[in-house]
Design an enzyme around this catalytic site. Structure first.
Site, PDB file in Angstrom:
ATOM      1  N   GLU A   8      -3.980  -9.559   4.920  1.00  0.00           N
ATOM      2  CA  GLU A   8      -4.219  -8.873   6.191  1.00  0.00           C
ATOM      3  C   GLU A   8      -5.318  -7.851   5.951  1.00  0.00           C
ATOM      4  OE1 GLU A   8      -2.697  -5.753   9.531  1.00  0.00           O
ATOM      5  OE2 GLU A   8      -2.148  -5.515   7.447  1.00  0.00           O
ATOM      6  N   ASP A  54       0.283  -7.032   3.331  1.00  0.00           N
ATOM      7  CA  ASP A  54       0.030  -6.077   4.405  1.00  0.00           C
ATOM      8  C   ASP A  54      -1.033  -5.056   4.000  1.00  0.00           C
ATOM      9  OD1 ASP A  54       0.966  -4.630   6.887  1.00  0.00           O
ATOM     10  OD2 ASP A  54       1.460  -3.113   5.384  1.00  0.00           O
ATOM     11  N   ASN A  77       0.791  -1.225   0.000  1.00  0.00           N
ATOM     12  CA  ASN A  77       0.000   0.000   0.000  1.00  0.00           C
ATOM     13  C   ASN A  77       0.826   1.279   0.000  1.00  0.00           C
ATOM     14  OD1 ASN A  77      -2.591   1.510   0.488  1.00  0.00           O
ATOM     15  ND2 ASN A  77      -1.468   2.053   2.347  1.00  0.00           N
TER      16      ASN A  77
HETATM   17  C1  GLC Z   1       0.064  -3.315   9.001  1.00  0.00           C
HETATM   18  C2  GLC Z   1       1.145  -3.805   9.933  1.00  0.00           C
HETATM   19  C3  GLC Z   1       1.467  -2.742  10.945  1.00  0.00           C
HETATM   20  C4  GLC Z   1       1.883  -1.479  10.228  1.00  0.00           C
HETATM   21  C5  GLC Z   1       0.797  -1.055   9.239  1.00  0.00           C
HETATM   22  C6  GLC Z   1       1.246   0.095   8.370  1.00  0.00           C
HETATM   23  O1  GLC Z   1      -1.150  -3.143   9.651  1.00  0.00           O
HETATM   24  O2  GLC Z   1       0.753  -5.000  10.537  1.00  0.00           O
HETATM   25  O3  GLC Z   1       2.481  -3.153  11.816  1.00  0.00           O
HETATM   26  O4  GLC Z   1       2.103  -0.450  11.161  1.00  0.00           O
HETATM   27  O5  GLC Z   1       0.477  -2.121   8.382  1.00  0.00           O
HETATM   28  O6  GLC Z   1       2.321  -0.281   7.578  1.00  0.00           O
END
Ligand code: GLC
Ligand code: CA
Length: 573
Positions: free
Chosen positions: A255, A213, A115
Site C-alpha cells: 500500500e 500497510d 509502520n
Molecule cells: C493505512 C490504512 C488506513 C489507516 C492508516 C494508518 O493507510 O489503510 O485505514 O488509517 O494506514 O494506520
C-alpha cells in the site's frame, strides 16, 4: 485440531502466481456478519458467508486488521499482533477460516501494519516508562519536535504535527498517522526481528499473504521526506527473501499511495524483488474524473504511461476501499473538480479525499456503476472489490471519519439488515437507512431474487473475466480514438502466459464516458487488425477494421464493449 501448513493449505490449486489472475474482495471482519448477537461482526460470521463469496467469484479475501486493538483507527492501531480481538473471535476461529477458505480454493491475505502500533501496545508502554529497558529504542523518540518539520502530515484533519509529547518519558515521539499511533523505529534491528516473528506466526497458520500497510513510511531521516527512503526498500528486500525462503508462494501487497514510477519501486526488480503486488493509486481518481467530465484523456494518459513492472508482479486496482477516496495523486485543478462533483457537502470530505461509497458517489446510476466495474475488471492487474459495493450499498456521512463507509453489510430486509440479531442500538455502527439506499431494498437477499439486479450483473461480469485470463496477465496497448470521450485498449495474452489448455487471446476494450450516444473511429495498430470481431458476452459479430485498421463503432451513453479480435495473422499477411 492440527492446522499445520499442509492441512491448512489443502484445497488450494497449485499456482505460484495465483494473485495475477485473482479477484480480490476486501472485507472487514467487524462489518460482515455477527453470529453471537453482540452487534459486532466476527470471524464465525465471515466463515458463514464464504459460500456467498465463492458464488460471487471471489478468489482471495483481504482482511483489514483483526488484531487486539482499541479500534481508534479501525484496527490499524494494533495493541497485540499475536492475538485476535476477542470481539472478533479466537485464533482457532481464524484457523478455521483459513481452512474453510482454502477448501473453496479461496486465499486469505491479511493486513500487516508495520509502520506503527497503538500507544496501548506493551512495547510502547514499556518504551515510555523504561527508556533504558529492552523496548526503550522501539519507537522514534526525540528531545525536540523541531526536527523533520518538512515531513508532510497525512491525517491533516486531525493532526497538526508528526510529533507528540509523552509526559512520562518527557520526550517527543514521532507518528505519521494519529498521535495514538507511534511509529516504530526501524533503525532498531530488534523491530525487524519482531516483525519477522509476527509474519511467521500468521504464515504458519496458512495465511496466503500480507497487505503491507502504509509501507513507504517505515524509515524517516532528518533530511528525507519520510517516504520511500532507501532503507525502507532494503527492509522490504530482506522481508521478501525471508518469505521466499520460509514460505514460498505467499504474497506481499504494497500500500504505497505514490506516483506510478515510485510505487513500482515497491515491486523491486527481477533480481532483487520486493512486493508481488502494489495498489495502483493514480488510476482510480481518473476513472471518477472521466465519468463526470466525459473526458477520457487523463485516464488514457495514465494508462499510456505504463511503467514496466518486473515479470510475475501485478498491480492491484480498486474503485473504493475502507479509506477515503484519496485525491493525493491528481492535479490541484482535477482535485477541485472532483470535490465539486463528488463532495459538494463538506461532510463528504476527509483529509485529502472523499469519504463516500461507490454507489452514492455515482448517484446510484446503474450505467455508471456498470461502466466503473467493467473498467475495474479489465484494467491491468487484479481487481479489489470492497464489500457491499456489489449490491450498490450506501454510506452514512453523519458518522465520523471513514466510518461513513464501514457500516454493516446488508444481507436482507430483516432487522439490522440481517447482519446481527442484536438490539439495533447495540450495533458497532448503524445500518444504512437513507432514503435512496435503505437496507430494506438494498440488500443481498432482495437482489438475489431479482435477475436484473446489480449483484447478478457484477457476478456475471466477474465470472466472465475469469473465463478470460488475458484480463489478469495480458499486457495493455492503448488504442487511439477520434472521440475525446472514449478510452480504448487492447489486452493481449502472450503465449508464454498460457496455462495448459489455454490459448492466446486478444481483447479490445472500449469505454464511452459520454452522457449521450456517440460514434467513434478507432485506429488499431497493425498487429491487432483482426478480420473477425466478436462481442464476448453474447458472441455477436461486429464490423471488422478496414485495411488501415480503422474500426467504426457506435456506443450508447456511458457504456462499454469487450470485443474479441481473431484472425489477426491472416489480416496482417
Ligand atoms: C493505512 C490504512 C488506513 C489507516 C492508516 C494508518 O493507510 O489503510 O485505514 O488509517 O494506514 O494506520
Ligand atoms: Ca459478534
Amino acid at each position: 485440531m492440527d492446522f499445520a501448513p499442509p492441512y491448512a493449505r489443502r484445497g488450494l490449486e497449485h499456482d505460484p502466481q495465483w494473485y495475477r489472475r485473482a479477484v480480490f474482495y476486501e472485507v472487514m471482519v467487524r462489518s460482515f456478519a455477527d453470529t453471537n448477537s453482540d452487534g459486532i461482526g466476527d470471524i464465525p460470521g465471515l466463515i458463514s458467508k464464504l459460500d456467498y463469496l465463492e458464488w460471487l467469484g471471489v478468489d482471495a479475501l483481504w482482511l483489514p486488521p483483526f488484531y487486539s486493538s482499541p479500534l481508534l483507527d479501525g484496527g490499524y492501531d494494533v495493541a497485540n499482533f499475536m492475538t485476535v480481538l476477542p470481539e472478533f473471535g479466537t485464533i482457532d476461529d481464524f484457523q478455521e477460516l483459513v481452512s474453510q477458505a482454502h477448501a473453496r480454493n479461496m486465499r486469505i491475505v491479511m493486513d500487516l501494519p508495520l509502520n506503527h502500533t497503538s500507544d496501548q501496545h506493551h512495547w510502547f508502554q514499556e518504551s515510555r516508562t523504561n527508556p533504558s529497558g529492552p523496548y526503550g529504542d522501539y519507537y522514534v523518540w526525540s528531545d525536540t519536535d523541531e526536527i523533520r518539520q518538512h515531513i508532510r502530515i497525512i491525517f491533516s484533519d486531525t493532526e497538526d504535527s508528526n510529533w507528540a509529547f509523552d509526559s512520562e518519558r518527557r520526550q517527543f515521539y514521532f507518528h505519521r498517522f494519529f498521535s495514538h499511533q507511534p511509529d516504530l523505529n526501524y533503525h532498531n534491528p530488534a523491530v525487524h526481528s519482531e516483525m519477522h516473528d509476527i509474519a511467521r506466526f500468521w504464515l504458519g497458520m496458512g495465511v496466503d499473504g500480507f497487505r503491507l500497510d502504509a509501507i513507504p513510511y517505515l524509515y524517516e531521516s532528518d533530511e528525507g521526506t519520510g517516504e520511500s527512503e532507501p532503507e525502507t526498500h532494503e527492509f522490504l528486500r530482506t522481508f521478501r527473501s525471508f518469505l521466499d525462503t520460509e514460505f514460498p508462494g505467499r504474497v506481499l501487497i504494497a500500500e504505497a499511495n505514490q506516483w506510478p514510477s515510485e510505487t513500482a519501486e515497491y515491486l523491486g526488480t527481477e533480481e532483487t524483488p520486493e512486493c508481488h503486488m502494489a495498489f495502483d493509486f493514480p488510476i482510480m481518481p481518473r476513472i471518477f474524473y472521466a465519468l463526470r467530465s466525459q473526458q477520457a484523456e487523463p485516464l488514457q494518459m495514465v494508462l499510456a504511461e505504463t511503467v514496466d513492472i518486473p515479470p510475475g508482479t501485478a498491480w492491484g486496482v480498486f474503485l473504493r476501499n475502507h479509506d477515503e477516496l484519496t485525491l493525493e495523486m491528481v492535479s490541484e485543478e482535477e482535485r477541485q473538480a472532483l470535490y465539486g462533483w463528488y463532495a459538494y457537502d463538506p461532510r463528504m470530505r476527509v483529509n485529502v479525499g472523499i469519504r463516500r461509497r461507490l454507489a452514492p458517489l455515482l448517484d446510484n446510476s446503474r450505467q455508471e456503476l456498470q461502466l466503473a466495474h467493467a473498467l475495474l475488471l479489465s484494467l491491468p492487474g487484479s481487481p479489489f472489490l470492497y464489500y457491499g459495493d456489489e449490491i450498490g450499498m450506501g454510506d452514512n456521512i453523519w458518522l465520523e471519519d471513514r466510518d461513513s463507509s464501514r457500516t454493516p453489510m446488508q444481507w436482507s430486509p430483516d432487522r439490522n439488515a440481517g447482519f446481527s440479531d442484536a438490539d439495533p442500538g447495540k450495533l458497532y455502527l448503524p445500518v444504512v437507512q437513507s432514503l435512496a439506499f435503505h437496507y430494506s431494498s438494498s440488500n443481498v437477499e432482495t437482489q438475489l431474487a431479482q435477475g436484473t439486479s446489480l449483484l447478478h450483473w457484477v457476478r456475471n461480469l466477474i465470472h466472465l473475466r475469469k473465463e478470460h485470463p488475458v484480463f489478469g496477465v495480458g499486457p495493455l496497448t492503448v488504442v487511439s480514438s477520434d472521440n475525446p470521450s472514449v478510452v480504448a485498449f487492447v489486452r493481449d495474452m502472450p503465449i508464454e502466459e498460457c496455462k495448459p489448455g489455454e490459448s492466446p487471446e486478444t481483447l479490445l476494450c472500449v469505454y464511452s464516458f459520454a452522457h449521450q450516444p456517440l460514434s467513434v473511429t478507432l485506429s488499431l495498430p497493425e498487429s491487432f487488425r483482426a478480420n473477425r470481431v466478436t462481442e464476448i458476452t453474447g458472441g455477436g459479430r461486429f464490423p471488422s477494421p478496414n485495411e488501415q485498421g480503422q474500426l467504426v463503432l457506435t456506443l450508447p451513453p456511458q457504456s462499454f464493449y469487450w470485443l474479441s479480435l481473431a484472425g489477426i495473422k491472416a489480416s496482417v499477411a
